[in-house]
Scaffold this motif. Structure first.
Motif, PDB file in Angstrom:
ATOM      1  N   HIS A 167       0.856  -1.196   0.000  1.00 12.40           N
ATOM      2  CA  HIS A 167       0.000   0.000   0.000  1.00 12.40           C
ATOM      3  C   HIS A 167       0.886   1.239   0.000  1.00 12.40           C
ATOM      4  N   PHE A 172       2.107   9.243   3.396  1.00  9.55           N
ATOM      5  CA  PHE A 172       1.370   9.632   4.610  1.00  9.55           C
ATOM      6  C   PHE A 172       2.090   9.204   5.878  1.00  9.55           C
ATOM      7  N   HIS A 202       1.146   5.239  -1.880  1.00 12.22           N
ATOM      8  CA  HIS A 202       0.555   6.248  -2.766  1.00 12.22           C
ATOM      9  C   HIS A 202       1.655   6.802  -3.666  1.00 12.22           C
ATOM     10  N   GLU A 212      -7.123   2.779  -2.917  1.00 10.03           N
ATOM     11  CA  GLU A 212      -7.578   2.614  -1.572  1.00 10.03           C
ATOM     12  C   GLU A 212      -9.097   2.756  -1.526  1.00 10.03           C
ATOM     13  N   HIS A 241      -5.538  -2.617   5.403  1.00 10.75           N
ATOM     14  CA  HIS A 241      -4.358  -1.775   5.467  1.00 10.75           C
ATOM     15  C   HIS A 241      -4.378  -0.953   6.754  1.00 10.75           C
ATOM     16  N   ASP A 250       2.391   2.968   3.176  1.00  8.94           N
ATOM     17  CA  ASP A 250       1.416   4.059   3.125  1.00  8.94           C
ATOM     18  C   ASP A 250       2.117   5.394   2.881  1.00  8.94           C
TER      19      ASP A 250
HETATM   20 MN    MN Z   1      -3.343   5.139   2.283  1.00  6.06          MN
END
Ligand code: MN
Length: 259
Positions: free
Chosen positions: A7, A198, A9, A86, A147, A195
């Motif tokens: 996961h 973030f 981005h 997501e 996630h 992730d």
């Molecule tokens: Mn995310």
């Protein structure tokens, strides 16, 4: 060693193309999640012909209010990728109609995944685990990866009971609550994620390479070497990937031979 960022981005990183190249060079299987159907095309283009990085089509629950009109586009895009995310529910909002709109959207996406023959889904479930699991039970959308799971240990068991996997990131590995949940997760249901951007490492946004630290933490928790923990995660990811019909030995672009 093959590594896994289930996961990330990629499209929100400072230099998405460089992020893809770095993951390819380092042999990190990466699910490049996106937050709205209208931005999928950009990430899809970056991932065409890549061996390790796959583009996922998504609609983040917190964007349902602004991008819910793109649901039809998402259903179309399911033909072009085996990866979805997501998606999910986020009940940080106390607004009942907003939660209801999120449920409708997620249920529609899950049902479409089921009709398409099953997809690998990267799912957000903050404060909404019971409703996420209810929708997954109802729709059988394929293989679900929860996630950044932040529910309870009992909810871990419930999720395991319906076949869910978990992707764990540096922030989880660094927190006491996250490690307590990790300890409750069966080892063969755990893969790594960042992730990024973030999650940060210090002040720097995490990127796929940072799954290394998560593997280290898993090794410590499991009483295994880093190599053993990494191999277990890679093996689990291959099971996830092959659950949706993608040959794990030679993954084609985006998991679809005709994509
Ligand atoms: Mn995310």
């Amino acid at each position: 060693m093959i590594r896994v960022d289930a996961h990330c981005h990629v499209d929100l990183m400072a230099d998405p193309a460089r992020c893809v190249e770095a993951a390819e060079a380092a042999r990190i299987y990466t699910i490049a999640v996106t937050n709205a159907p209208s931005v999928f095309e950009h990430t899809h283009a970056l991932c065409v012909g890549k061996r390790y990085v796959r583009a996922a089509v998504g609609l983040h629950p917190e964007l349902v209010h602004s991008h819910g009109g793109e649901l039809g586009l998402l259903v179309e895009q399911l033909k072009r990728t085996r990866y979805v995310g997501e998606v999910g529910l986020d009940y940080v909002t106390g607004d009942t109609p907003a939660r209801s709109r999120q449920r409708s959207a997620f249920a529609e996406i899950a049902a479409a995944c089921g009709r398409a023959g099953g997809r690998v889904l990267s799912i957000h479930s903050r404060r909404a685990v019971p409703d996420v699991l209810a929708i997954l039970r109802e729709a059988s959308p394929g293989t679900a990866i929860l996630h950044w799971f932040s529910g309870t240990r009992r909810q871990v068991d419930e999720a395991v009971g319906i076949g869910c996997f978990f992707s764990v990131n540096p922030a989880m590995a660094a927190s006491r609550a996250g490690r307590a949940l990790l300890a409750a997760m069966p080892r063969d249901r755990v893969v790594t994620e960042t992730d990024g951007p973030f999650v940060c490492i210090g002040t720097r946004p995490a990127g796929p390479d940072d799954v290394r630290g998560v593997v280290q933490a898993l090794g410590e928790l499991w009483g295994a070497t880093e190599t053993e923990a990494g191999a277990a995660v890679a093996h689990t990811f291959k099971r996830i990937v092959s659950s949706c019909g993608e040959p794990s030995s030679n993954p084609p672009t985006n998991g679809l031979s005709h994509a």
